[in-house]
Write an enzyme that holds these catalytic residues in place. Structure first.
Site, PDB file in Angstrom:
ATOM      1  N   HIS A 219      39.369 -49.226 -31.593  1.00 49.42           N
ATOM      2  CA  HIS A 219      38.960 -50.111 -30.517  1.00 49.42           C
ATOM      3  C   HIS A 219      37.609 -49.692 -29.785  1.00 49.42           C
ATOM      4  O   HIS A 219      36.696 -50.437 -29.517  1.00 49.42           O
ATOM      5  CB  HIS A 219      39.936 -50.471 -29.532  1.00 49.42           C
ATOM      6  CG  HIS A 219      39.748 -51.600 -28.614  1.00 49.42           C
ATOM      7  ND1 HIS A 219      39.907 -52.801 -28.894  1.00 49.42           N
ATOM      8  CD2 HIS A 219      39.575 -51.461 -27.299  1.00 49.42           C
ATOM      9  CE1 HIS A 219      39.654 -53.462 -27.791  1.00 49.42           C
ATOM     10  NE2 HIS A 219      39.358 -52.965 -26.662  1.00 49.42           N
TER      11      HIS A 219
ATOM     12  N   GLU B 202      34.585 -60.977 -26.600  1.00 46.40           N
ATOM     13  CA  GLU B 202      35.421 -59.771 -27.229  1.00 46.40           C
ATOM     14  C   GLU B 202      36.763 -60.280 -27.150  1.00 46.40           C
ATOM     15  O   GLU B 202      37.193 -61.502 -26.932  1.00 46.40           O
ATOM     16  CB  GLU B 202      35.506 -58.770 -25.799  1.00 46.40           C
ATOM     17  CG  GLU B 202      34.238 -58.034 -25.534  1.00 46.40           C
ATOM     18  CD  GLU B 202      34.505 -56.552 -25.002  1.00 46.40           C
ATOM     19  OE1 GLU B 202      35.626 -56.846 -24.093  1.00 46.40           O
ATOM     20  OE2 GLU B 202      34.084 -55.517 -25.147  1.00 46.40           O
ATOM     21  N   SER B 203      37.648 -59.412 -27.660  1.00 50.87           N
ATOM     22  CA  SER B 203      38.950 -59.889 -28.287  1.00 50.87           C
ATOM     23  C   SER B 203      40.066 -59.239 -27.286  1.00 50.87           C
ATOM     24  O   SER B 203      39.825 -58.286 -26.817  1.00 50.87           O
ATOM     25  CB  SER B 203      39.396 -59.071 -29.611  1.00 50.87           C
ATOM     26  OG  SER B 203      39.482 -57.891 -29.652  1.00 50.87           O
ATOM     27  N   HIS B 204      41.018 -60.002 -26.884  1.00 51.00           N
ATOM     28  CA  HIS B 204      42.281 -59.503 -26.571  1.00 51.00           C
ATOM     29  C   HIS B 204      43.529 -59.731 -27.253  1.00 51.00           C
ATOM     30  O   HIS B 204      44.386 -60.287 -26.526  1.00 51.00           O
ATOM     31  CB  HIS B 204      42.527 -59.872 -24.994  1.00 51.00           C
ATOM     32  CG  HIS B 204      42.588 -58.633 -23.986  1.00 51.00           C
ATOM     33  ND1 HIS B 204      43.311 -58.548 -22.778  1.00 51.00           N
ATOM     34  CD2 HIS B 204      41.796 -57.309 -23.877  1.00 51.00           C
ATOM     35  CE1 HIS B 204      42.993 -57.693 -22.208  1.00 51.00           C
ATOM     36  NE2 HIS B 204      42.001 -56.798 -22.711  1.00 51.00           N
ATOM     37  N   ASN B 205      43.695 -59.313 -28.394  1.00 48.11           N
ATOM     38  CA  ASN B 205      44.695 -59.981 -29.344  1.00 48.11           C
ATOM     39  C   ASN B 205      45.799 -59.248 -29.099  1.00 48.11           C
ATOM     40  O   ASN B 205      46.777 -60.015 -29.079  1.00 48.11           O
ATOM     41  CB  ASN B 205      43.965 -59.814 -30.792  1.00 48.11           C
ATOM     42  CG  ASN B 205      42.821 -60.476 -31.071  1.00 48.11           C
ATOM     43  OD1 ASN B 205      42.473 -61.424 -30.455  1.00 48.11           O
ATOM     44  ND2 ASN B 205      42.137 -60.074 -32.181  1.00 48.11           N
TER      45      ASN B 205
ATOM     46  N   ASP C 239      31.814 -57.603 -17.843  1.00 52.50           N
ATOM     47  CA  ASP C 239      30.805 -57.216 -18.805  1.00 52.50           C
ATOM     48  C   ASP C 239      29.209 -57.958 -18.581  1.00 52.50           C
ATOM     49  O   ASP C 239      28.369 -57.312 -18.504  1.00 52.50           O
ATOM     50  CB  ASP C 239      31.022 -57.464 -20.370  1.00 52.50           C
ATOM     51  CG  ASP C 239      31.875 -56.349 -20.799  1.00 52.50           C
ATOM     52  OD1 ASP C 239      32.036 -55.301 -20.356  1.00 52.50           O
ATOM     53  OD2 ASP C 239      32.773 -56.848 -21.946  1.00 52.50           O
TER      54      ASP C 239
ATOM     55  N   GLU D  85      43.974 -48.529 -17.281  1.00 54.16           N
ATOM     56  CA  GLU D  85      43.081 -49.697 -17.563  1.00 54.16           C
ATOM     57  C   GLU D  85      43.141 -50.768 -16.525  1.00 54.16           C
ATOM     58  O   GLU D  85      43.149 -51.936 -16.589  1.00 54.16           O
ATOM     59  CB  GLU D  85      43.320 -50.205 -18.729  1.00 54.16           C
ATOM     60  CG  GLU D  85      42.888 -49.393 -19.933  1.00 54.16           C
ATOM     61  CD  GLU D  85      42.901 -49.864 -21.323  1.00 54.16           C
ATOM     62  OE1 GLU D  85      43.159 -50.907 -21.522  1.00 54.16           O
ATOM     63  OE2 GLU D  85      42.730 -49.088 -22.245  1.00 54.16           O
TER      64      GLU D  85
ATOM     65  N   GLN E 173      42.376 -53.412 -13.854  1.00 52.03           N
ATOM     66  CA  GLN E 173      41.544 -54.511 -13.908  1.00 52.03           C
ATOM     67  C   GLN E 173      40.751 -54.378 -12.646  1.00 52.03           C
ATOM     68  O   GLN E 173      41.161 -53.690 -11.370  1.00 52.03           O
ATOM     69  CB  GLN E 173      41.992 -55.755 -13.890  1.00 52.03           C
ATOM     70  CG  GLN E 173      42.809 -55.986 -15.307  1.00 52.03           C
ATOM     71  CD  GLN E 173      41.737 -55.895 -16.674  1.00 52.03           C
ATOM     72  OE1 GLN E 173      41.043 -56.701 -16.860  1.00 52.03           O
ATOM     73  NE2 GLN E 173      41.882 -54.774 -17.245  1.00 52.03           N
TER      74      GLN E 173
END
Length: 710
Positions: A34, A78-81, A102, A297, A299
């Protein structure tokens, strides 16, 4: 840790010793797929990334492109799958929050959000739960933050069951003189951690996103972050003001791998080192270890690097927005990251090893044969087929989804969700930005090279349909487990197709994201590259809508139709197996078509333009009729191919346009000049959608099918 045994050996050789637990955790996070792109980095190098308009290419928080008037547009997808598969609301919400950060980390004010979503069939398993949670999470975060969600796409397929794709794109604007890079290059600068307190949410989020999903994945719920959009709004405004302060030298989002990644990348980009003291990090939970603080992580957090003499002024700005700033460290000249806890050094790593030392992988690749498309039987009753097609989940109106998103906040939206591309005014100018996301997974599954070329071509075509000139690309590459030869072969061919198409259209790729290991219990998702694209319209008053405008306008089809049905929604409706060759893209023809579109719209010849894509010609005509609320009368349409391919095939490089009758000769001359085929279709007007004697549907009937609820 998501590390291989040989990678651990590389670490030991680089350090000359075994890493301790904290160091191993930090290395595991930054060496994860990642964060490190160790499988895809070599492939990404073939993409074009430079151009006269590029101000910032890949390697920063987001890409930036010059749009004139001293302004830059900043954007990334971006992904957050993986998080969304476990906790759909928070997974999607924090995906939106991360992409917003970002963009404003670059000094840009976010002006638009888009998304690209994929789910399994809503009547099976957990898919409805995932769908509803993701849609609510996107709306919940974007609406509360106050950034319009103006575009995107949603597809449904069994290949995404239990493994949804959730990609978020953000676009922002900044004065070029204030474009910010996350590079700490001055020894002695102070490092401030601004925003939310640090908790235990999101620990091992980066490594969680770098492994396949299985029945144990639900136990990784703590790896999913929890968002607070109201706090992020305050953080955004604070960062934008900090960006105006001369003493601020760098701003970096805390995303994947948290403080470890943000601090390391800041210092490494500036060819410096960094010292951190975890005791100074404000926490919202008791008893957190240095390991948890460094890998959290949580936020809504940013690292802000300031000159010592500017710290007081920076704190005043932070205090004004009722945030707090922890002085957690300083920039050094050592080239290392040192972590202190209770006065003792608990981690000491060379940044080159941590950030850029992971050995690149090159798995075996397999390339299956590409059989020709089989011959399909003719099907009667095109009227019934059209109604069934336009009511299918992949083609029906997305209004029930996007009506939950605020797409008018900030008051810049000209074309909102539901059309070929969104269009937003550039405040203080007469310009507008066109924005879109595109990608057809069935084409890519049949032929990754051609399917990805088609995604780039369709995105550019959608931008051109508004009258805007395509400028630059961001991408999100969603694939399965690359250790499987077939998956890595798909990734290789997809990248080759993207590179060829972007070069042909002179479109630099300025940012992006790679999401691999989208696999659940050894079931890989369909290969899903998503193209995000930004275009520029110099005069917003020259915009071109997608819907029919006035009764009496004449309708034409631009481009060539070929005998291409493989990969189409029509064949999926019939229950046909996915096989054959997908629609092929002629890059030269596509260039001519888009040039012809821009020329015609710029001269005011076209009244509307709408891309012919999923569902084929009849679906595109029906959509333009429904967009404009006007009927269409066509004689029997006779094309150079079978009726099925002409009506429902998805040949690329085609656009529906309408013109005033008196301007038809001008349109004909323009198309002849650009060598673009022109096919007369019909005339706008009436209350029905009529094609020859085969199809006659009241618009109300067509609309009722199109607006079938999810």
């Amino acid at each position: 840790m998501a590390l291989e045994e040989d990678e651990y050996g590389t670490i030991v050789r680089a350090l000359g010793r075994d890493p301790n637990d904290l160091e191993l955790g930090m290395l595991g996070a930054l060496w994860s797929e990642h964060c490190s792109y160790k499988t895809s980095k070599a492939l990404l190098r073939q993409l074009p990334t430079e151009g006269p308009q590029v101000l910032q290419g890949p390697g920063e928080n987001a890409g930036a492109v010059d749009i004139g008037d001293g302004l830059a547009v900043v954007f990334k997808i971006e992904s957050h799958n993986h998080p969304s598969a476990i906790e759909p609301y928070q997974g999607a919400a924090t995906g939106v929050g991360g992409i917003l950060r970002d963009v404003f980390a670059m000094g840009a004010r976010p002006i638009a959000i888009l998304n690209a979503l994929r789910f399994g069939p809503l009547d099976e398993g957990r898919n409805r739960h995932l769908f509803q949670g993701v849609v609510a999470g996107i709306g919940g975060y974007g609406n509360c933050f106050g950034c319009p969600t103006v575009g995107g796409e949603v597809y449904f397929d069994r290949g995404y069951a239990d493994n949804p794709i959730v990609n978020a794109m953000c676009v922002g604007l900044v004065a070029q003189s204030r474009l910010r890079r996350a590079k700490a290059d001055h020894t002695g600068d102070v490092v401030l951690l601004v925003g939310a307190d640090t908790g235990r949410d999101g620990i091992h989020g980066a490594t969680f996103a770098s492994v396949e999903m299985d029945e144990r994945s639900a136990s990784r719920r703590p790896a999913v972050q929890v968002g607070n959009p109201f706090l992020e709004k305050l953080l955004c405004e604070a960062c934008l003001q900090l960006n105006e302060l001369d003493g601020v030298t760098a701003i970096q989002d805390l995303g994947a791998a948290g403080l470890t990644s943000a601090a390391s990348e800041l210092a490494y980009r500036g060819r410096r080192g960094i010292d951190l003291d975890v005791d100074r990090v404000s926490r919202r939970e008791q008893g957190m270890s240095a390991y948890e603080v460094m890998l959290s992580e949580s936020q809504e957090r940013m690292l802000v690097v300031v000159r010592p003499q500017a710290e007081a002024a920076a704190r005043q700005i932070v205090d004004h927005f009722e945030l707090h700033a922890d002085r957690v460290g300083s920039i050094t000249s050592t080239g290392r990251i040192r972590i202190r806890d209770a006065g003792a050094i608990v981690a000491d790593l060379p940044l080159k090893t941590l950030v850029d030392g992971v050995p690149l992988r090159s798995p075996a690749a397999a390339f299956p044969d590409k059989p020709p498309s089989p011959v399909w039987p003719a099907v009667d009753e095109p009227e019934a087929i059209l109604l069934d097609l336009i009511a299918r989940p992949n083609l029906r109106s997305r209004r029930p989804i996007y009506r939950t998103y605020d797409h008018q906040v900030q008051d810049n939206t000209v074309f909102g969700p539901g059309f070929d591309a969104a269009l937003l005014r550039v405040p203080g100018t007469g310009k507008a930005l066109a924005l879109t996301t595109d990608g057809n997974p069935w084409y890519v599954a049949l032929d990754p090279y051609e399917g990805t070329k088609a995604a780039v071509a369709e995105a550019a075509r959608n931008i051109a349909c508004t009258g805007a000139r395509p400028m630059a690309v961001t991408n999100c590459l969603n694939f399965g487990n690359p250790e499987r030869p077939q998956v890595f072969g798909q990734l290789q061919e997809s990248m080759r197709g993207m590179a060829d198409a972007c070069r042909a259209f002179e479109l630099p790729v300025v940012s992006g994201n790679v999401s691999l290991y989208n696999e659940t219990s050894e079931r890989n998702i369909p290969p899903t590259p998503v193209i995000g694209m930004v275009g520029l319209l110099d005069d917003v008053s020259a915009r071109c809508p997608a819907g029919f405008q006035e009764d009496g306008d004449l309708v034409f089809l631009l481009g060539e139709t070929r005998e291409e049905l493989a990969g189409s929604e029509y064949l999926r409706l019939l229950g046909a197996k996915l096989e054959g060759r997908p629609p092929m893209v002629s890059l030269e023809m596509e260039r001519r078509l888009q040039a012809a579109l821009l020329d015609s719209i710029g001269r005011g010849v076209l009244r509307c333009a709408h891309d012919v894509a999923d569902g084929g010609l009849l679906v595109a005509l029906a959509e333009s009729a429904l967009f404009g609320g006007r009927g269409l009368r066509c004689p029997a349409i006779v094309g150079p191919v079978s009726r099925e391919a002409f009506y429902f095939g998805e040949s690329q490089g085609r656009v529906i346009v309408s013109v005033l009758p008196r301007r038809v000769p001008e349109l004909q001359k323009l198309m002849a000049h650009h060598h673009v085929p022109l096919h007369a279709i019909g005339v706008v007007g009436g209350e029905d959608f009529q094609v020859g004697s085969e199809i006659r549907l009241p618009l109300d009937t067509l609309r009722a099918a199109w607006e079938t609820p999810f």
